[in-house]
Design an enzyme around this catalytic site. Structure first.
Site, PDB file in Angstrom:
ATOM      1  N   PHE A   1       0.736  -1.164  -0.008  1.00 47.03           N
ATOM      2  CA  PHE A   1       0.069   0.123  -0.147  1.00 47.03           C
ATOM      3  C   PHE A   1       0.805   1.394  -0.099  1.00 47.03           C
ATOM      4  O   PHE A   1       1.785   1.469   0.891  1.00 47.03           O
ATOM      5  CB  PHE A   1      -0.774   0.085   1.003  1.00 47.03           C
TER       6      PHE A   1
ATOM      7  N   ASP B   1      10.150   1.785   0.426  1.00 44.07           N
ATOM      8  CA  ASP B   1       9.003   2.731   0.797  1.00 44.07           C
ATOM      9  C   ASP B   1       8.812   2.686   2.247  1.00 44.07           C
ATOM     10  O   ASP B   1       8.306   1.884   3.144  1.00 44.07           O
ATOM     11  CB  ASP B   1       7.643   2.097   0.218  1.00 44.07           C
TER      12      ASP B   1
ATOM     13  N   LYS C   1       4.921  11.670   5.844  1.00 46.83           N
ATOM     14  CA  LYS C   1       4.117  11.403   6.854  1.00 46.83           C
ATOM     15  C   LYS C   1       5.075  12.208   8.264  1.00 46.83           C
ATOM     16  O   LYS C   1       5.056  13.501   8.178  1.00 46.83           O
ATOM     17  CB  LYS C   1       3.858  10.078   7.317  1.00 46.83           C
TER      18      LYS C   1
END
Length: 410
Positions: free
Chosen positions: A147, A233, A262
């Site tokens: 994801f 990632d 983030k």
């Protein structure tokens, strides 16, 4: 009477959003109004522990004073120039990040999905210019249950029907293999048109799935063997969440490309980045990639302070210490309710044994009622990812809430 007023306030907030906003999220029914450190308060003033941390975007804790001060000072000075001109902060930020993480170059973006899209573009360009892949044949391999967002490219690489159903046609060139399967990876890497493998060192949205020891070292060795780039990632797993600067550090390996986001924005501003070598980064020339807001001085200043907070305030070590406490208590949860507990640092996932009596959503609802906020993923898993500033007293209170809540289903 107080409960009636509280109910009306929450319902009013929810109904306004439902009327005027898109229905692309299914939030837990709580409406938040302010936050500080590990706590958030709803519109009625009820206090909660935040055990989601905005999907690890507030690792440093909510409204960290140093980060907010940096944001405020820079906002009064210079916020945006676009990349049509130089600004006096971007170069400082690029030097700071590349030296800290050990890469040659940084490409600044805003969100995690943008960083990962950028990495895919860079990999393809490198594949054509350096590896010599025939035009329009470059492939980027992804593991199942990955994801990295909801863009068309991310949907195209997804194995989750919720992500891709009715959003085709899809971007070609994204073969899928099982996660944590080096044999499957090697089989795909033998294809000379493969330019990259992009994978999370720990899969977050999949439910904090931790691969076998040696998997990351195996990726590194195989990508070297077949002249393929490894894109790590670390948008969610990086920046202290697992108790290390990045999750790759658990096996002392370095990817060819690293994506961050983030927590890079300290919970106050969207900032993301791709870090890589000169060989890869200089494949892209002026006009071939960009972002109006990427590299803006406000985001650059915030990111440097956000990283410094993690580095200077001992938050990696605290994540390890508090993670040990949390995992120790989670492993005591009754097997009648909890199937599996997984975690590293403060990146933890609990697999709920779904029955007619309870599921992960019901667990999160009862946790909310008890004063702790978490959110299900994939319907049957609850992630526990508090801010890394949580202290021992707070953790003891939170584990008591979690244990009592889970036991209430027996």
């Amino acid at each position: 009477r107080a409960e009636e007023v509280a109910s009306k306030a929450v319902v009013s907030t929810q109904s306004t959003g439902a009327k005027y906003g898109a229905h692309n999220y299914g939030p837990l029914p709580v409406a938040l109004a302010r936050a500080q450190g590990v706590n958030v308060w709803d519109v009625d003033g009820k206090k909660y522990y935040d055990f989601l941390s905005a999907y690890s975007a507030v690792n440093q804790g909510h409204v960290h004073p140093r980060i907010v001060q940096t944001l405020t000072e820079q906002a009064h000075t210079l916020t945006l120039t676009s990349r049509a001109f130089y600004n006096n902060v971007l170069g400082e930020y690029e030097e700071y990040m590349t030296k800290l993480f050990g890469f040659d170059k940084l490409l600044p973006m805003n969100t995690g999905i943008e960083a990962c899209e950028t990495a895919v573009k860079l990999a393809r360009k490198w594949g054509y210019m350096v590896k010599g892949i025939p035009e329009n044949q470059a492939k980027v391999i992804f593991p199942t249950e990955n994801f990295w967002g909801r863009s068309i490219a991310a949907c195209s690489s997804s194995s989750d029907p919720t992500c891709y159903t009715n959003f085709g046609p899809f971007t070609p060139g994204f073969p899928l293999i099982p996660y944590n399967d080096l044999a499957a990876l090697e089989e795909q890497l033998q294809d000379p048109t493969v330019c990259a493998y992009m994978a999370e060192p720990i899969q977050g949205e999949a439910g904090v799935v931790i691969p076998d020891e040696g998997y990351l070292r195996g990726i590194r060795a195989l990508c070297d063997k077949y002249n393929v780039l490894w894109i790590a990632d670390e948008v969610q797993s990086g920046l202290g969440r697992t108790g290390k600067r990045i999750a790759c550090d658990w096996e002392n390996v370095k990817p060819d490309m690293l994506t961050l986001g983030k927590a890079l924005g300290g919970g106050v501003f969207p900032v993301s980045a791709v870090l890589t070598s000169d060989e890869v980064m200089l494949c892209i020339q002026p006009g071939e990639h960009g972002s109006t807001f990427g590299g803006n001085p406000l985001g650059c200043k915030v990111a440097m302070t956000a990283i410094d907070v993690l580095e200077s305030e001992g938050l990696y070590d605290n994540a390890l210490k508090m993670g040990d406490v949390l995992m120790g208590e989670l492993k005591k949860l009754p097997a009648d309710v909890v199937e599996v507990v997984r975690g590293r640092g403060l990146f933890c996932g609990v697999v709920i044994r779904e029955t007619e009596a309870f599921n992960a959503w019901e667990v999160c609802m009862r946790l909310r009622d008890a004063g702790l906020l978490a959110k299900p993923t994939h319907g049957h898993i609850v992630r526990f990812t508090p801010p890394l500033v949580i202290n021992e007293t707070e953790m003891e209170e939170c584990t008591e809430i979690i244990c009592n809540t889970i036991s209430s289903f027996l």
